[in-house]
Design a protein around this motif. Sequence first.
Motif, short mmCIF file in Angstrom:
data_model
loop_
_atom_site.label_atom_id
_atom_site.label_comp_id
_atom_site.label_asym_id
_atom_site.label_seq_id
_atom_site.Cartn_x
_atom_site.Cartn_y
_atom_site.Cartn_z
N ILE A 236 10.01 -1.66 1.10
CA ILE A 236 9.42 -1.15 -0.16
C ILE A 236 8.62 -2.22 -0.90
O ILE A 236 7.49 -1.95 -1.35
N PRO A 237 9.13 -3.46 -1.05
CA PRO A 237 8.30 -4.49 -1.72
C PRO A 237 6.97 -4.72 -1.01
O PRO A 237 5.94 -4.92 -1.66
N ASN A 238 6.99 -4.68 0.33
CA ASN A 238 5.75 -4.86 1.09
C ASN A 238 4.79 -3.70 0.85
O ASN A 238 3.58 -3.89 0.72
N ILE A 239 5.35 -2.48 0.82
CA ILE A 239 4.53 -1.29 0.59
C ILE A 239 3.88 -1.36 -0.79
O ILE A 239 2.69 -1.04 -0.95
N VAL A 240 4.64 -1.81 -1.78
CA VAL A 240 4.09 -1.96 -3.13
C VAL A 240 2.95 -2.97 -3.13
O VAL A 240 1.88 -2.74 -3.73
N ARG A 241 3.14 -4.09 -2.44
CA ARG A 241 2.08 -5.10 -2.36
C ARG A 241 0.86 -4.58 -1.61
O ARG A 241 -0.29 -4.89 -1.95
N LEU A 242 1.12 -3.76 -0.57
CA LEU A 242 0.00 -3.16 0.17
C LEU A 242 -0.83 -2.27 -0.73
O LEU A 242 -2.07 -2.32 -0.72
N VAL A 243 -0.16 -1.45 -1.53
CA VAL A 243 -0.86 -0.55 -2.44
C VAL A 243 -1.69 -1.34 -3.45
O VAL A 243 -2.81 -0.96 -3.81
N LYS A 244 -1.16 -2.49 -3.89
CA LYS A 244 -1.86 -3.33 -4.86
C LYS A 244 -2.90 -4.24 -4.22
O LYS A 244 -3.63 -4.95 -4.91
N SER B 137 1.78 -3.23 10.25
CA SER B 137 1.78 -3.12 11.71
C SER B 137 3.15 -2.70 12.22
O SER B 137 3.27 -1.85 13.10
N SER B 138 4.20 -3.30 11.64
CA SER B 138 5.57 -2.97 12.04
C SER B 138 5.90 -1.51 11.72
O SER B 138 6.49 -0.80 12.53
N LEU B 139 5.51 -1.08 10.52
CA LEU B 139 5.82 0.29 10.10
C LEU B 139 5.03 1.31 10.91
O LEU B 139 5.56 2.37 11.28
N LEU B 140 3.78 1.01 11.23
CA LEU B 140 2.99 1.91 12.08
C LEU B 140 3.56 1.96 13.49
O LEU B 140 3.60 3.03 14.12
N GLY B 141 4.03 0.82 13.99
CA GLY B 141 4.68 0.81 15.29
C GLY B 141 5.95 1.64 15.29
O GLY B 141 6.24 2.37 16.24
#
Length: 207
Positions: free
Chosen positions: A192-200, A153-157
Amino acid sequence: MDFFTNPNIIFYILAYLIGSIPFGLLLAKKFAGVNVQESGSKSIGATNVLRVVKQTNPALAKKLGIATVLLDAIKGAIVILIAMAYGMSMETLWAIAVISVLGHCYSIYLGFEGGKGVATGLGVFLVLIPIPTIIGALVWGFCAKVLKISSISSLLGLIGVVISAIIFDNGLDIDSNAPMYFITFIIFYKHIPNIVRLVKGEEGKVA
């Protein structure tokens, strides 16, 4: 002019030192008796404050989370507002913005560790590009309600802020969008750690 009497240098130092203040860590320790650097995602940001404090004091968690967002945003805005009052150039104001976010993400008080820069980025953007920032905040609010995942949500904002700033004739009042892009890069890099977790499919939701 002597280095330490140069107004720009003074504001840059202030931006870093104030930006480095880890409000989330301080609030959680003071009012909830927990160290957010040792629990959850170990971030000093509002989401981790909310998540960690909620385990022991749900009623307090939301208050501390909101307080963390507000204080992290204010610390990003305050030096810019003071510099504006002193008539500093837009280039200097944007440099202060970048340094404030760097201070939050790489705090001198925490051995150059820190948060992810979202709230501090919100604070500096709100002062310098208010209309795109309000649009980005609306994007964040919608995504947070629907997705219930703080990081995405933060990154899309943030993407909403950048696209809106470009649409509104760049909105930076300087010849380059580079400072805005650099702040965006810092925040994405810290996620980046959040993005990795999102992908997984492992990124947790905020209840």
